[in-house]
Design a protein around this motif. Structure first.
Motif, PDB file in Angstrom:
ATOM      1  N   ALA A  14       0.833  -1.209   0.000  1.00 47.61           N
ATOM      2  CA  ALA A  14       0.000   0.000   0.000  1.00 47.61           C
ATOM      3  C   ALA A  14       0.865   1.254   0.000  1.00 47.61           C
ATOM      4  O   ALA A  14       0.597   2.204  -0.751  1.00 47.61           O
ATOM      5  CB  ALA A  14      -0.930  -0.012   1.208  1.00 47.61           C
ATOM      6  N   ILE A  15       1.904   1.261   0.821  1.00 45.80           N
ATOM      7  CA  ILE A  15       2.789   2.432   0.861  1.00 45.80           C
ATOM      8  C   ILE A  15       3.545   2.565  -0.449  1.00 45.80           C
ATOM      9  O   ILE A  15       3.729   3.680  -0.967  1.00 45.80           O
ATOM     10  CB  ILE A  15       3.740   2.339   2.070  1.00 45.80           C
ATOM     11  CG1 ILE A  15       2.927   2.436   3.364  1.00 45.80           C
ATOM     12  CG2 ILE A  15       4.795   3.428   2.028  1.00 45.80           C
ATOM     13  CD1 ILE A  15       3.711   2.171   4.618  1.00 45.80           C
ATOM     14  N   THR A  16       3.966   1.446  -1.035  1.00 44.42           N
ATOM     15  CA  THR A  16       4.621   1.480  -2.346  1.00 44.42           C
ATOM     16  C   THR A  16       3.699   2.067  -3.399  1.00 44.42           C
ATOM     17  O   THR A  16       4.114   2.888  -4.215  1.00 44.42           O
ATOM     18  CB  THR A  16       5.048   0.058  -2.755  1.00 44.42           C
ATOM     19  OG1 THR A  16       5.973  -0.433  -1.793  1.00 44.42           O
ATOM     20  CG2 THR A  16       5.676   0.033  -4.123  1.00 44.42           C
ATOM     21  N   LEU A  17       2.450   1.681  -3.366  1.00 48.55           N
ATOM     22  CA  LEU A  17       1.479   2.195  -4.328  1.00 48.55           C
ATOM     23  C   LEU A  17       1.271   3.700  -4.157  1.00 48.55           C
ATOM     24  O   LEU A  17       1.196   4.438  -5.142  1.00 48.55           O
ATOM     25  CB  LEU A  17       0.152   1.449  -4.183  1.00 48.55           C
ATOM     26  CG  LEU A  17      -0.903   1.697  -5.250  1.00 48.55           C
ATOM     27  CD1 LEU A  17      -0.368   1.295  -6.617  1.00 48.55           C
ATOM     28  CD2 LEU A  17      -2.161   0.923  -4.926  1.00 48.55           C
ATOM     29  N   VAL A  18       1.211   4.158  -2.919  1.00 47.24           N
ATOM     30  CA  VAL A  18       1.058   5.600  -2.671  1.00 47.24           C
ATOM     31  C   VAL A  18       2.268   6.358  -3.198  1.00 47.24           C
ATOM     32  O   VAL A  18       2.131   7.385  -3.874  1.00 47.24           O
ATOM     33  CB  VAL A  18       0.840   5.873  -1.162  1.00 47.24           C
ATOM     34  CG1 VAL A  18       0.974   7.354  -0.845  1.00 47.24           C
ATOM     35  CG2 VAL A  18      -0.515   5.353  -0.726  1.00 47.24           C
ATOM     36  N   PHE A  19       3.490   5.879  -2.892  1.00 49.11           N
ATOM     37  CA  PHE A  19       4.699   6.512  -3.411  1.00 49.11           C
ATOM     38  C   PHE A  19       4.686   6.536  -4.937  1.00 49.11           C
ATOM     39  O   PHE A  19       5.031   7.550  -5.552  1.00 49.11           O
ATOM     40  CB  PHE A  19       5.953   5.770  -2.935  1.00 49.11           C
ATOM     41  CG  PHE A  19       6.543   6.300  -1.667  1.00 49.11           C
ATOM     42  CD1 PHE A  19       7.323   7.439  -1.665  1.00 49.11           C
ATOM     43  CD2 PHE A  19       6.327   5.648  -0.472  1.00 49.11           C
ATOM     44  CE1 PHE A  19       7.874   7.922  -0.499  1.00 49.11           C
ATOM     45  CE2 PHE A  19       6.868   6.113   0.701  1.00 49.11           C
ATOM     46  CZ  PHE A  19       7.646   7.261   0.688  1.00 49.11           C
ATOM     47  N   ILE A  21       2.107   6.378  -7.061  1.00 47.73           N
ATOM     48  CA  ILE A  21       1.075   7.268  -7.597  1.00 47.73           C
ATOM     49  C   ILE A  21       1.484   8.724  -7.457  1.00 47.73           C
ATOM     50  O   ILE A  21       1.413   9.504  -8.420  1.00 47.73           O
ATOM     51  CB  ILE A  21      -0.275   6.995  -6.921  1.00 47.73           C
ATOM     52  CG1 ILE A  21      -0.821   5.640  -7.346  1.00 47.73           C
ATOM     53  CG2 ILE A  21      -1.282   8.102  -7.226  1.00 47.73           C
ATOM     54  CD1 ILE A  21      -2.014   5.174  -6.542  1.00 47.73           C
ATOM     55  N   LEU A  22       1.924   9.113  -6.262  1.00 47.19           N
ATOM     56  CA  LEU A  22       2.279  10.515  -6.038  1.00 47.19           C
ATOM     57  C   LEU A  22       3.502  10.934  -6.849  1.00 47.19           C
ATOM     58  O   LEU A  22       3.522  12.020  -7.442  1.00 47.19           O
ATOM     59  CB  LEU A  22       2.523  10.763  -4.548  1.00 47.19           C
ATOM     60  CG  LEU A  22       1.304  10.640  -3.646  1.00 47.19           C
ATOM     61  CD1 LEU A  22       1.694  10.828  -2.185  1.00 47.19           C
ATOM     62  CD2 LEU A  22       0.231  11.644  -4.038  1.00 47.19           C
ATOM     63  N   ALA A  45       9.906   3.818  -5.802  1.00 45.70           N
ATOM     64  CA  ALA A  45       8.702   3.441  -5.066  1.00 45.70           C
ATOM     65  C   ALA A  45       8.825   2.050  -4.466  1.00 45.70           C
ATOM     66  O   ALA A  45       8.344   1.800  -3.367  1.00 45.70           O
ATOM     67  CB  ALA A  45       7.483   3.519  -5.976  1.00 45.70           C
ATOM     68  N   TRP A  48      11.071   2.129  -1.158  1.00 45.81           N
ATOM     69  CA  TRP A  48      10.747   3.347  -0.420  1.00 45.81           C
ATOM     70  C   TRP A  48      11.401   3.436   0.946  1.00 45.81           C
ATOM     71  O   TRP A  48      11.708   4.544   1.391  1.00 45.81           O
ATOM     72  CB  TRP A  48       9.241   3.545  -0.323  1.00 45.81           C
ATOM     73  CG  TRP A  48       8.495   2.484   0.445  1.00 45.81           C
ATOM     74  CD1 TRP A  48       7.881   1.400  -0.074  1.00 45.81           C
ATOM     75  CD2 TRP A  48       8.287   2.417   1.858  1.00 45.81           C
ATOM     76  NE1 TRP A  48       7.316   0.652   0.926  1.00 45.81           N
ATOM     77  CE2 TRP A  48       7.539   1.257   2.120  1.00 45.81           C
ATOM     78  CE3 TRP A  48       8.664   3.224   2.928  1.00 45.81           C
ATOM     79  CZ2 TRP A  48       7.165   0.884   3.404  1.00 45.81           C
ATOM     80  CZ3 TRP A  48       8.279   2.855   4.210  1.00 45.81           C
ATOM     81  CH2 TRP A  48       7.544   1.701   4.435  1.00 45.81           C
TER      82      TRP A  48
END
Length: 84
Positions: A14-19, A21-22, A45, A48
């Motif tokens: 989830a944190i990888t996906l947020v990094f 995307i942003l 990403a 991270w």
């Protein structure tokens, strides 16, 4: 033990996906998007935790460098400009 691993893997993803995307959205908005830069965003990403530690160290070093006394200082900027 398996449940803890699964929860950790989901959080990491989830944190990888947020990094991802942003970072890719910022790269696309800035207009500097190339395939190689998008690939570097993907690698950044995925790794991270390393990126977070390195960028934290960079910010810390820059903050310490900014605290060193300078010989010529410019006057402080005013936050409010009043016109009469």
């Amino acid at each position: 033990m398996f449940v803890a691993f699964l929860v950790g893997a989901v959080m990491y993803g989830a944190i990888t996906l947020v990094f991802l995307i942003l970072s890719s959205a910022e790269l696309l908005e800035s207009g500097f998007s190339t395939p190689s830069r998008l690939a570097s965003v993907l690698v950044t990403a995925l790794f991270w935790p390393v990126t977070l530690v390195v960028m934290s160290l960079v910010v810390l070093i820059q903050g310490l460098a900014a605290r060193t006394p300078r010989t010529a200082q410019s006057p402080a900027l005013k936050l409010v400009q009043r016109s009469h």
